[in-house]
Design an enzyme around this catalytic site. Structure first.
Site, PDB file in Angstrom:
ATOM      1  N   THR A 195      51.013  39.098  35.473  1.00 45.96           N
ATOM      2  CA  THR A 195      51.186  40.251  34.601  1.00 45.96           C
ATOM      3  C   THR A 195      49.838  40.788  34.166  1.00 45.96           C
ATOM      4  O   THR A 195      48.984  40.041  33.679  1.00 45.96           O
ATOM      5  CB  THR A 195      52.006  39.862  33.358  1.00 45.96           C
ATOM      6  OG1 THR A 195      53.282  39.385  33.777  1.00 45.96           O
ATOM      7  CG2 THR A 195      52.180  41.048  32.429  1.00 45.96           C
ATOM      8  N   ASN A 251      22.273  37.056  40.296  1.00 47.79           N
ATOM      9  CA  ASN A 251      22.464  36.965  38.849  1.00 47.79           C
ATOM     10  C   ASN A 251      21.334  36.239  38.136  1.00 47.79           C
ATOM     11  O   ASN A 251      21.125  36.423  36.934  1.00 47.79           O
ATOM     12  CB  ASN A 251      23.796  36.280  38.529  1.00 47.79           C
ATOM     13  CG  ASN A 251      23.875  34.873  39.089  1.00 47.79           C
ATOM     14  OD1 ASN A 251      23.678  34.660  40.287  1.00 47.79           O
ATOM     15  ND2 ASN A 251      24.184  33.908  38.252  1.00 47.79           N
ATOM     16  N   SER A 275      33.276  42.756  38.166  1.00 46.02           N
ATOM     17  CA  SER A 275      33.722  42.199  36.890  1.00 46.02           C
ATOM     18  C   SER A 275      33.495  43.209  35.777  1.00 46.02           C
ATOM     19  O   SER A 275      32.448  43.861  35.725  1.00 46.02           O
ATOM     20  CB  SER A 275      32.948  40.914  36.584  1.00 46.02           C
ATOM     21  OG  SER A 275      33.283  40.397  35.315  1.00 46.02           O
ATOM     22  N   CYS A 324      26.237  30.284  33.879  1.00 45.31           N
ATOM     23  CA  CYS A 324      27.248  29.408  34.470  1.00 45.31           C
ATOM     24  C   CYS A 324      26.759  27.974  34.584  1.00 45.31           C
ATOM     25  O   CYS A 324      27.552  27.048  34.687  1.00 45.31           O
ATOM     26  CB  CYS A 324      27.650  29.921  35.844  1.00 45.31           C
ATOM     27  SG  CYS A 324      28.380  31.573  35.799  1.00 45.31           S
ATOM     28  N   GLN A 333      26.665  41.893  39.722  1.00 47.16           N
ATOM     29  CA  GLN A 333      25.429  42.209  39.007  1.00 47.16           C
ATOM     30  C   GLN A 333      24.796  43.523  39.458  1.00 47.16           C
ATOM     31  O   GLN A 333      23.897  44.040  38.802  1.00 47.16           O
ATOM     32  CB  GLN A 333      24.414  41.072  39.204  1.00 47.16           C
ATOM     33  CG  GLN A 333      24.838  39.744  38.623  1.00 47.16           C
ATOM     34  CD  GLN A 333      24.722  39.680  37.116  1.00 47.16           C
ATOM     35  OE1 GLN A 333      24.084  40.525  36.487  1.00 47.16           O
ATOM     36  NE2 GLN A 333      25.324  38.664  36.520  1.00 47.16           N
ATOM     37  N   HIS A 364      33.105  42.662  32.463  1.00 49.64           N
ATOM     38  CA  HIS A 364      32.187  42.329  31.374  1.00 49.64           C
ATOM     39  C   HIS A 364      30.723  42.361  31.780  1.00 49.64           C
ATOM     40  O   HIS A 364      29.833  42.181  30.943  1.00 49.64           O
ATOM     41  CB  HIS A 364      32.552  40.977  30.741  1.00 49.64           C
ATOM     42  CG  HIS A 364      32.118  39.759  31.492  1.00 49.64           C
ATOM     43  ND1 HIS A 364      31.016  39.029  31.143  1.00 49.64           N
ATOM     44  CD2 HIS A 364      32.663  39.133  32.550  1.00 49.64           C
ATOM     45  CE1 HIS A 364      30.891  37.996  31.953  1.00 49.64           C
ATOM     46  NE2 HIS A 364      31.882  38.035  32.824  1.00 49.64           N
ATOM     47  N   ALA A 405      35.783  38.262  38.300  1.00 46.44           N
ATOM     48  CA  ALA A 405      35.139  38.240  39.607  1.00 46.44           C
ATOM     49  C   ALA A 405      35.287  36.891  40.293  1.00 46.44           C
ATOM     50  O   ALA A 405      35.288  36.819  41.524  1.00 46.44           O
ATOM     51  CB  ALA A 405      33.663  38.590  39.459  1.00 46.44           C
ATOM     52  N   THR A 406      35.411  35.815  39.531  1.00 41.64           N
ATOM     53  CA  THR A 406      35.596  34.497  40.151  1.00 41.64           C
ATOM     54  C   THR A 406      36.886  34.471  40.953  1.00 41.64           C
ATOM     55  O   THR A 406      36.907  34.007  42.104  1.00 41.64           O
ATOM     56  CB  THR A 406      35.587  33.394  39.085  1.00 41.64           C
ATOM     57  OG1 THR A 406      34.282  33.304  38.500  1.00 41.64           O
ATOM     58  CG2 THR A 406      35.947  32.046  39.686  1.00 41.64           C
TER      59      THR A 406
END
Length: 368
Positions: A234, A150, A196, A315, A178, A198, A70-71
């Protein structure tokens, strides 16, 4: 170990693990190669893309681009959109409680001529609507807002912000990391959505950017254009497969499970001196961010080492800085240092949550 840090990352769903194994163990072809094995790998990627798209924006006209997370998706959405907007629209509007991948990116855009407006929030964590209406105008290139915070779990009015952005011709960028799969996602109000894997029981190292047709951002990664000629690099069939399998499971989650856990945790803490951070109603209830005056959080975490919970967003952990989100809702540095975050979800049981919260509560009260 009782795991209560779902905002930092979620456990990997067994189905996602199973979907990944063949692409880690038995197949190794590059999904961008033209031979048979490459085409087989590419087919797995496209199946996963369809699964994520079906769970995210099945009724909208747009494309899904896989990213490293997501970043990257947020960086691309913001920087690429600003570049496409041109000098006629130099303004970038966001919110003080956004994730650092948004706040740091918009600050970096200042060097490219961006006029950044960071909207304040109230003590409840919700955006100041008056400030938003004053800031978002015909000079605005984009508006960026997080669906669910978050750190404190507050749900921002994305539909309203998107409508405001559209009214002046600005692009609406939503960080749904989130919130996706947890609360209603107003896709119709958004032009770009970052997600994201995860955070939805998928693997780390992969995310996606959903892009509405006509809102494509300029490329920021160059070197092949493997993803729709707009994103280079890739792809990993294994990560894509795990992401797809995790996304396909989201519709099966039972919202009442989280409500039950929330009620149990709140009842356990109701008789003591815990204060909830953020609005009690406009929030994702799998996030419990609370504080106790005078609490030594480092000591608390040491005394509760068999419970995985957070002293703030993952983070910022270890940075020595207090949470910018907690400061934005009006807390002092001392109050922000007294806060903890307990996160729970699909695989949390009521019994383990209650036992863990009771342990945390006893240890905290023991300090007093």
């Amino acid at each position: 170990m009782t795991y209560l840090d779902y905002q930092a990352t979620t456990p990997l769903a067994p189905q996602a693990f199973d979907a990944m194994v063949p692409w880690l163990r038995d197949h190794h072809a590059n999904p961008h190669s033209p031979h048979r094995e490459g085409r087989r790998a590419r087919a797995a990627v496209e199946v996963a893309r369809a699964q994520v798209l079906a769970a995210l924006a099945p009724q909208e006209d747009g494309r899904l681009f896989f990213t490293s997370g997501a970043t990257e998706a947020a960086n691309w959405a913001l920087a690429g959109t600003f570049e496409r907007a041109g000098s006629a629209r130099p303004k970038v509007v966001t919110i003080a409680t956004e994730h650092s991948c948004v706040l740091d990116t918009v600050r970096a855009l200042v060097a490219r001529g961006a006029e950044v407006v960071v909207l304040p929030v109230g003590t409840d964590g919700l955006v100041d609507r008056g400030a938003a209406m004053a800031a978002i105008d015909e000079r605005t290139a984009l508006v960026a807002a997080m669906l669910v915070n978050n750190e404190i779990g507050v749900v921002q009015p994305i539909a309203w912000l998107g409508e405001l952005a559209r009214s002046v011709g600005a692009v609406m960028v939503c960080d749904a990391v989130q919130g996706w799969g947890r609360v209603a996602l107003p896709v119709a109000a958004c032009d770009l959505i970052a997600v994201s894997a995860h955070k939805v029981y998928g693997p780390k190292g992969i995310g996606a950017l959903w892009v509405r047709a006509g809102s494509e951002p300029a490329a920021i990664l160059h070197g092949g254009g493997q993803e729709g000629a707009l994103r280079s690099g890739t792809l990993s069939p294994a990560l894509c497969a795990g992401f797809g399998a995790a996304a396909a499971l989201l519709a099966q989650d039972d919202p009442s499970h989280i409500e039950t856990l929330w009620a149990a945790a709140r009842e356990t803490l109701s008789a003591t001196n815990w204060i909830l951070n953020g609005d009690a109603e406009a929030r994702w209830r799998g996030n419990l961010n609370v504080r106790m005056d005078g609490l030594d959080v480092a000591r608390l975490m040491s005394e509760c080492r068999d419970i995985a919970f957070s002293a703030g967003s993952a983070c910022a952990s270890g940075s020595g800085r207090t949470s910018h989100v907690l400061r934005a809702i009006g807390l002092s540095d001392a109050q922000a240092k007294n806060a903890i975050r307990v996160g729970f979800g699909r695989y949390t049981t009521k019994e383990e949550l209650v036992q863990a919260v009771q342990t945390i509560d006893r240890a905290a009260r023991g300090q007093r």
